[in-house]
Scaffold this active site. Structure first.
Site, PDB file in Angstrom:
ATOM      1  N   ASN A  25       0.825  -1.203   0.000  1.00 48.95           N
ATOM      2  CA  ASN A  25       0.000   0.000   0.000  1.00 48.95           C
ATOM      3  C   ASN A  25       0.866   1.264   0.000  1.00 48.95           C
ATOM      4  OD1 ASN A  25      -2.355   1.635   0.220  1.00 48.95           O
ATOM      5  ND2 ASN A  25      -3.333   0.080   1.486  1.00 48.95           N
ATOM      6  N   HIS A  77      21.788   1.454  13.595  1.00 45.88           N
ATOM      7  CA  HIS A  77      23.119   1.795  14.065  1.00 45.88           C
ATOM      8  C   HIS A  77      23.112   1.835  15.589  1.00 45.88           C
ATOM      9  CE1 HIS A  77      21.889   5.881  15.143  1.00 45.88           C
ATOM     10  NE2 HIS A  77      21.243   5.904  13.996  1.00 45.88           N
TER      11      HIS A  77
END
Length: 126
Positions: free
Chosen positions: A81, A111
Site C-alpha cells: 500500500n 546503528h
C-alpha cells in the site's frame, strides 16, 4: 571483508562502500512513483527489474522508498500500500500472498545509539 559483506552478516559496517547504489535507488524510487497508474504494465515491469526477485503478481503503490531495491524479494500476490519504506541494506524476503497496509516500514539495519560504538579502530565515525 567488504563493508557489504559485513552488512550481509549482520556485523558493524560503513555504508559508504555502497552509497552510490543507495543514491541510484532513491532516483529509481522517484522515477517509479512518477509512473502514471494508467501505465500498469510499465509499473509492474519497473518493480520486477528493480527488486531482486518478484512473483508474477506484484503491486506497489506510490510513495514507495527503499535503500537499494536489489535486496528485496517478494513472492506471488504481493501488495504494498501507499507510503511504504523498506530499508534493505540487509536482505528482505517476503513470501506469497502478503499485503502491506499503508505507511509500513521494514528496517533490516540500524546503528548503535552510543557514539563510541560507532567508531572504527582509528576512532573515526563509521
Amino acid at each position: 571483508m567488504t563493508e557489504k559483506e559485513k552488512c550481509d552478516l549482520g556485523l558493524m559496517y560503513s555504508p559508504m562502500e555502497f552509497i552510490g547504489d543507495m543514491f541510484a535507488a532513491r532516483d529509481k524510487c522517484t522515477e517509479y512513483n512518477g509512473i502514471p497508474y494508467s501505465e500498469t504494465e510499465k509499473r509492474v515491469d519497473f518493480i520486477k527489474n528493480f527488486f531482486g526477485k518478484t512473483g508474477k503478481n506484484v503491486t506497489v503503490e506510490n510513495g514507495f522508498k527503499c535503500n537499494l531495491g536489489y535486496n528485496i524479494e517478494v513472492g506471488e500476490n504481493f501488495y504494498c500500500n501507499f507510503n511504504c519504506t523498506i530499508y534493505d541494506a540487509g536482505k528482505v524476503k517476503i513470501g506469497d500472498n502478503v499485503m502491506f497496509g499503508p505507511c509500513v516500514t521494514l528496517c533490516t539495519a540500524t546503528h548503535p545509539t552510543k557514539a563510541r560504538e560507532r567508531l572504527n579502530e582509528k576512532g573515526e565515525e563509521l
